[in-house]
Scaffold this motif. Structure first.
Motif, PDB file in Angstrom:
ATOM      1  N   ALA A   7       0.831  -1.207   0.000  1.00 24.61           N
ATOM      2  CA  ALA A   7       0.000   0.000   0.000  1.00 24.61           C
ATOM      3  C   ALA A   7       0.868   1.260   0.000  1.00 24.61           C
ATOM      4  O   ALA A   7       1.948   1.278   0.590  1.00 24.61           O
ATOM      5  N   ALA A   8       0.378   2.302  -0.646  1.00 25.47           N
ATOM      6  CA  ALA A   8       1.104   3.578  -0.662  1.00 25.47           C
ATOM      7  C   ALA A   8       1.263   4.104   0.764  1.00 25.47           C
ATOM      8  O   ALA A   8       2.313   4.630   1.117  1.00 25.47           O
ATOM      9  N   ASP A   9       0.227   3.960   1.584  1.00 26.90           N
ATOM     10  CA  ASP A   9       0.291   4.342   2.993  1.00 26.90           C
ATOM     11  C   ASP A   9      -0.543   3.334   3.767  1.00 26.90           C
ATOM     12  O   ASP A   9      -1.757   3.472   3.857  1.00 26.90           O
ATOM     13  N   PHE A  10       0.110   2.313   4.297  1.00 27.38           N
ATOM     14  CA  PHE A  10      -0.640   1.245   4.958  1.00 27.38           C
ATOM     15  C   PHE A  10      -1.363   1.727   6.200  1.00 27.38           C
ATOM     16  O   PHE A  10      -2.302   1.093   6.658  1.00 27.38           O
ATOM     17  N   ARG A  11      -0.965   2.878   6.736  1.00 29.38           N
ATOM     18  CA  ARG A  11      -1.660   3.421   7.904  1.00 29.38           C
ATOM     19  C   ARG A  11      -3.097   3.822   7.540  1.00 29.38           C
ATOM     20  O   ARG A  11      -4.019   3.644   8.332  1.00 29.38           O
ATOM     21  N   VAL A  12      -3.292   4.344   6.333  1.00 31.83           N
ATOM     22  CA  VAL A  12      -4.628   4.696   5.862  1.00 31.83           C
ATOM     23  C   VAL A  12      -5.473   3.432   5.730  1.00 31.83           C
ATOM     24  O   VAL A  12      -6.634   3.389   6.159  1.00 31.83           O
ATOM     25  N   LEU A  13      -4.899   2.392   5.149  1.00 29.64           N
ATOM     26  CA  LEU A  13      -5.606   1.125   4.986  1.00 29.64           C
ATOM     27  C   LEU A  13      -5.949   0.499   6.339  1.00 29.64           C
ATOM     28  O   LEU A  13      -7.070   0.015   6.549  1.00 29.64           O
ATOM     29  N   LEU A  14      -5.017   0.541   7.265  1.00 29.23           N
ATOM     30  CA  LEU A  14      -5.259  -0.003   8.603  1.00 29.23           C
ATOM     31  C   LEU A  14      -6.351   0.793   9.324  1.00 29.23           C
ATOM     32  O   LEU A  14      -7.221   0.218   9.975  1.00 29.23           O
ATOM     33  N   ASN A  15      -6.333   2.092   9.179  1.00 29.86           N
ATOM     34  CA  ASN A  15      -7.353   2.936   9.792  1.00 29.86           C
ATOM     35  C   ASN A  15      -8.734   2.621   9.211  1.00 29.86           C
ATOM     36  O   ASN A  15      -9.732   2.575   9.939  1.00 29.86           O
ATOM     37  N   GLU A  16      -8.803   2.392   7.917  1.00 31.33           N
ATOM     38  CA  GLU A  16     -10.086   2.046   7.281  1.00 31.33           C
ATOM     39  C   GLU A  16     -10.570   0.676   7.753  1.00 31.33           C
ATOM     40  O   GLU A  16     -11.764   0.489   8.004  1.00 31.33           O
ATOM     41  N   ALA A  17      -9.664  -0.278   7.892  1.00 33.70           N
ATOM     42  CA  ALA A  17     -10.043  -1.597   8.410  1.00 33.70           C
ATOM     43  C   ALA A  17     -10.615  -1.460   9.818  1.00 33.70           C
ATOM     44  O   ALA A  17     -11.616  -2.098  10.159  1.00 33.70           O
ATOM     45  N   LYS A  18      -9.997  -0.631  10.621  1.00 31.23           N
ATOM     46  CA  LYS A  18     -10.493  -0.390  11.984  1.00 31.23           C
ATOM     47  C   LYS A  18     -11.882   0.245  11.942  1.00 31.23           C
ATOM     48  O   LYS A  18     -12.782  -0.139  12.685  1.00 31.23           O
ATOM     49  N   ARG A  19     -12.077   1.202  11.052  1.00 31.91           N
ATOM     50  CA  ARG A  19     -13.350   1.914  10.963  1.00 31.91           C
ATOM     51  C   ARG A  19     -14.513   0.992  10.595  1.00 31.91           C
ATOM     52  O   ARG A  19     -15.591   1.091  11.160  1.00 31.91           O
ATOM     53  N   VAL A  20     -14.277   0.077   9.669  1.00 31.09           N
ATOM     54  CA  VAL A  20     -15.373  -0.769   9.180  1.00 31.09           C
ATOM     55  C   VAL A  20     -15.487  -2.098   9.927  1.00 31.09           C
ATOM     56  O   VAL A  20     -16.441  -2.844   9.712  1.00 31.09           O
ATOM     57  N   SER A  21     -14.538  -2.407  10.803  1.00 34.77           N
ATOM     58  CA  SER A  21     -14.555  -3.688  11.499  1.00 34.77           C
ATOM     59  C   SER A  21     -15.659  -3.737  12.555  1.00 34.77           C
ATOM     60  O   SER A  21     -15.854  -2.804  13.319  1.00 34.77           O
ATOM     61  N   SER A  22     -16.350  -4.857  12.569  1.00 32.39           N
ATOM     62  CA  SER A  22     -17.342  -5.078  13.629  1.00 32.39           C
ATOM     63  C   SER A  22     -16.852  -6.148  14.601  1.00 32.39           C
ATOM     64  O   SER A  22     -17.597  -6.602  15.451  1.00 32.39           O
ATOM     65  N   GLY A  23     -15.621  -6.544  14.456  1.00 28.11           N
ATOM     66  CA  GLY A  23     -15.064  -7.577  15.327  1.00 28.11           C
ATOM     67  C   GLY A  23     -13.557  -7.552  15.282  1.00 28.11           C
ATOM     68  O   GLY A  23     -12.933  -6.567  15.661  1.00 28.11           O
ATOM     69  N   ASN A  24     -12.996  -8.616  14.779  1.00 24.71           N
ATOM     70  CA  ASN A  24     -11.543  -8.745  14.715  1.00 24.71           C
ATOM     71  C   ASN A  24     -11.012  -8.358  13.341  1.00 24.71           C
ATOM     72  O   ASN A  24     -11.724  -8.439  12.341  1.00 24.71           O
ATOM     73  N   ILE A  25      -9.762  -7.973  13.323  1.00 26.01           N
ATOM     74  CA  ILE A  25      -9.031  -7.717  12.078  1.00 26.01           C
ATOM     75  C   ILE A  25      -7.879  -8.705  12.051  1.00 26.01           C
ATOM     76  O   ILE A  25      -7.146  -8.846  13.031  1.00 26.01           O
ATOM     77  N   ILE A  26      -7.722  -9.386  10.935  1.00 23.87           N
ATOM     78  CA  ILE A  26      -6.646 -10.365  10.785  1.00 23.87           C
ATOM     79  C   ILE A  26      -5.589  -9.782   9.855  1.00 23.87           C
ATOM     80  O   ILE A  26      -5.892  -9.340   8.750  1.00 23.87           O
ATOM     81  N   ILE A  27      -4.361  -9.769  10.336  1.00 22.01           N
ATOM     82  CA  ILE A  27      -3.225  -9.234   9.578  1.00 22.01           C
ATOM     83  C   ILE A  27      -2.197 -10.350   9.408  1.00 22.01           C
ATOM     84  O   ILE A  27      -1.827 -11.015  10.374  1.00 22.01           O
ATOM     85  N   TYR A  28      -1.744 -10.544   8.179  1.00 21.91           N
ATOM     86  CA  TYR A  28      -0.652 -11.472   7.884  1.00 21.91           C
ATOM     87  C   TYR A  28       0.370 -10.682   7.084  1.00 21.91           C
ATOM     88  O   TYR A  28       0.094 -10.262   5.964  1.00 21.91           O
ATOM     89  N   GLU A  29       1.517 -10.426   7.679  1.00 26.77           N
ATOM     90  CA  GLU A  29       2.492  -9.535   7.062  1.00 26.77           C
ATOM     91  C   GLU A  29       3.915 -10.056   7.209  1.00 26.77           C
ATOM     92  O   GLU A  29       4.209 -10.852   8.083  1.00 26.77           O
ATOM     93  N   ASN A  30       4.772  -9.542   6.347  1.00 27.31           N
ATOM     94  CA  ASN A  30       6.203  -9.802   6.479  1.00 27.31           C
ATOM     95  C   ASN A  30       6.705  -9.130   7.753  1.00 27.31           C
ATOM     96  O   ASN A  30       6.223  -8.065   8.124  1.00 27.31           O
ATOM     97  N   ALA A  31       7.662  -9.763   8.411  1.00 24.10           N
ATOM     98  CA  ALA A  31       8.207  -9.214   9.652  1.00 24.10           C
ATOM     99  C   ALA A  31       9.722  -9.451   9.688  1.00 24.10           C
ATOM    100  O   ALA A  31      10.214 -10.300  10.423  1.00 24.10           O
ATOM    101  N   PRO A  32      10.458  -8.694   8.883  1.00 27.20           N
ATOM    102  CA  PRO A  32      11.911  -8.909   8.813  1.00 27.20           C
ATOM    103  C   PRO A  32      12.593  -8.651  10.149  1.00 27.20           C
ATOM    104  O   PRO A  32      12.184  -7.788  10.915  1.00 27.20           O
ATOM    105  N   ARG A  33      13.636  -9.445  10.397  1.00 27.61           N
ATOM    106  CA  ARG A  33      14.380  -9.337  11.660  1.00 27.61           C
ATOM    107  C   ARG A  33      15.796  -8.811  11.494  1.00 27.61           C
ATOM    108  O   ARG A  33      16.427  -8.414  12.461  1.00 27.61           O
ATOM    109  N   ASN A  34      16.303  -8.843  10.266  1.00 28.04           N
ATOM    110  CA  ASN A  34      17.692  -8.413  10.073  1.00 28.04           C
ATOM    111  C   ASN A  34      17.867  -7.826   8.670  1.00 28.04           C
ATOM    112  O   ASN A  34      16.914  -7.750   7.891  1.00 28.04           O
ATOM    113  N   PHE A  35      19.092  -7.427   8.370  1.00 32.16           N
ATOM    114  CA  PHE A  35      19.375  -6.780   7.094  1.00 32.16           C
ATOM    115  C   PHE A  35      19.018  -7.667   5.901  1.00 32.16           C
ATOM    116  O   PHE A  35      18.432  -7.194   4.914  1.00 32.16           O
TER     117      PHE A  35
END
Length: 103
Positions: A7-35
């Motif tokens: 996403a160009a700005d994932f914070r906007v997308l996350l905020n929209e998910a929060k706004r329309v959610s009536s329960g839980n939000i499921i996120i599956y994302e990359n989570a790098p730990r090193n270079f």
């Protein structure tokens, strides 16, 4: 949601998910730990974006950075599983699975 890093700005997308959610939000994302993980993530998003004409740089957060961001948005983590790097399923970077609740 599993494409926040594209996403160009994932914070906007996350905020929209929060706004329309009536329960839980499921996120599956990359989570790098090193270079090296971050390098592979960069190459992934760069090649994908080039192929599809997307003009953003892609953002990748560590597990703790995701948790901190969710907290800033008023989302509590009710479940978390971190999948490490392995040859069969995910040879390049760790992934994180979160179940969030709007607080």
């Amino acid at each position: 949601i599993s494409v926040l890093h594209h996403a160009a700005d994932f914070r906007v997308l996350l905020n929209e998910a929060k706004r329309v959610s009536s329960g839980n939000i499921i996120i599956y994302e990359n989570a790098p730990r090193n270079f090296m993980h971050r390098l592979f993530c960069f190459l992934h998003v760069h090649s994908f974006n080039k192929a599809f004409g997307i003009k953003n740089k892609g953002d990748f957060l560590s597990e703790q950075e995701w948790v901190d961001l969710f907290d800033q948005f008023g989302l509590s983590v009710v479940f978390k599983k971190i999948n490490g790097v392995n040859v069969i399923n995910n040879p390049c970077w760790p992934t994180a699975f979160f179940v969030l609740k709007v607080t």
